[in-house]
Write an enzyme that holds these catalytic residues in place. Structure first.
Site, PDB file in Angstrom:
ATOM      1  CE1 TYR A  32      -6.825 -51.523  -3.629  1.00 34.34           C
ATOM      2  CE2 TYR A  32      -8.355 -51.127  -5.292  1.00 34.34           C
ATOM      3  CZ  TYR A  32      -7.710 -51.879  -4.239  1.00 34.34           C
ATOM      4  OH  TYR A  32      -8.077 -52.989  -4.127  1.00 34.34           O
ATOM      5  CD  GLU A  95      -0.026 -46.551  -5.233  1.00 33.25           C
ATOM      6  OE1 GLU A  95      -1.332 -46.773  -5.030  1.00 33.25           O
ATOM      7  OE2 GLU A  95       0.777 -47.777  -5.232  1.00 33.25           O
TER       8      GLU A  95
HETATM    9 ZN   LIG Z   1      -1.037 -51.190  -6.996  1.00 32.42          ZN
END
Ligand SMILES: [Zn+2]
Length: 237
Positions: A32, A95
């Site tokens: 994240y 991500e």
């Molecule tokens: Zn990371």
């Protein structure tokens, strides 16, 4: 395939933060961002930040490609998984736009997961990535990272055979009171365990010579696990 039009990718925002891979792709690492989307995107393409990932997925489900898959993106940092210490070379990094633990940890947005699943499916299929190698950043850098964290819906990926599920039947029970686990550890330490009793006797002969009976007891377990722990910590090589 990497630079072809891809129906799973909505936008290309090339990042300069990559170099050449040193090995083939065999892993997928999920993260994240812990930043608002625009800030995260700006950081992932900022040469001064020296970080990147192959993909960034917004909470609304927009998939942004930052680095071509054949290139080595800079997302994992100092990491290790199953002996691989150059995780960036071995992996695709994704991500997820998310406030993280620092920003009021919360469930991942359904639209984001809906965009992630087919992307993971396509990547795992293209590179024949083992399910055991679809991991979180915290799995490969446990001392430094907690992302994507305990609210990440691994079961959604597991249900589609894209990562390992949480084991449901626990055959060994408590491994500290079980001979099977002792033998696994004994093998890991280095002993050939094809003759289990002989292996235990050999272990006792070396490490607990006052009682050589070939039977695994609490003291044998404690000694073996201590040996392993010390070795894993680099206290013994
Ligand atoms: Zn990371």
């Amino acid at each position: 395939m990497q630079d072809q039009p891809d129906e799973l990718v909505h936008r290309e925002v090339p990042s300069p933060n990559w170099n050449e891979r040193a090995c083939p792709i065999s892993m997928l690492v999920l993260h994240y961002t812990e930043l608002p989307f625009a800030e995260a995107l700006a950081r992932l393409i900022d040469p001064a930040a020296e970080v990147s990932a192959h993909y960034l997925i917004s909470e609304g489900g927009e998939v942004v490609r930052l680095v071509p898959e054949e290139k080595r993106a800079w997302h994992a940092g100092a990491s290790a998984w199953r002996g691989q210490r150059d995780v960036n070379s071995a992996s695709i990094g994704i991500e997820l736009d998310h406030p993280g633990h620092a920003g009021g940890y919360r469930a991942f947005a359904p639209a984001q997961i809906a965009a992630l699943v087919p992307l993971v499916h396509r990547i795992v299929r293209d590179y024949d990535i083992p399910r055991a190698n679809v991991v979180g950043h915290s799995d490969v850098a446990p001392a430094r990272k907690v992302d994507p964290g305990e609210l990440f819906p691994w079961e959604v990926l597991a249900d589609r055979h894209l990562c390992l599920p949480r084991p449901e039947s626990l055959e060994l029970g408590d491994p500290f009171s079980n001979d099977g686990a002792f033998f696994l550890a004994l093998e890991r330490f280095g002993y050939d365990i094809s003759d289990g009793r002989k292996a235990v006797e050999a272990f006792q002969r070396r490490w607990r010579p006052e009682a050589i009976d070939g039977l695994v007891d609490g003291q044998c377990r404690a000694i073996l696990f201590q040996l392993l722990l010390d070795r894993e910590r680099g206290l013994a090589r």
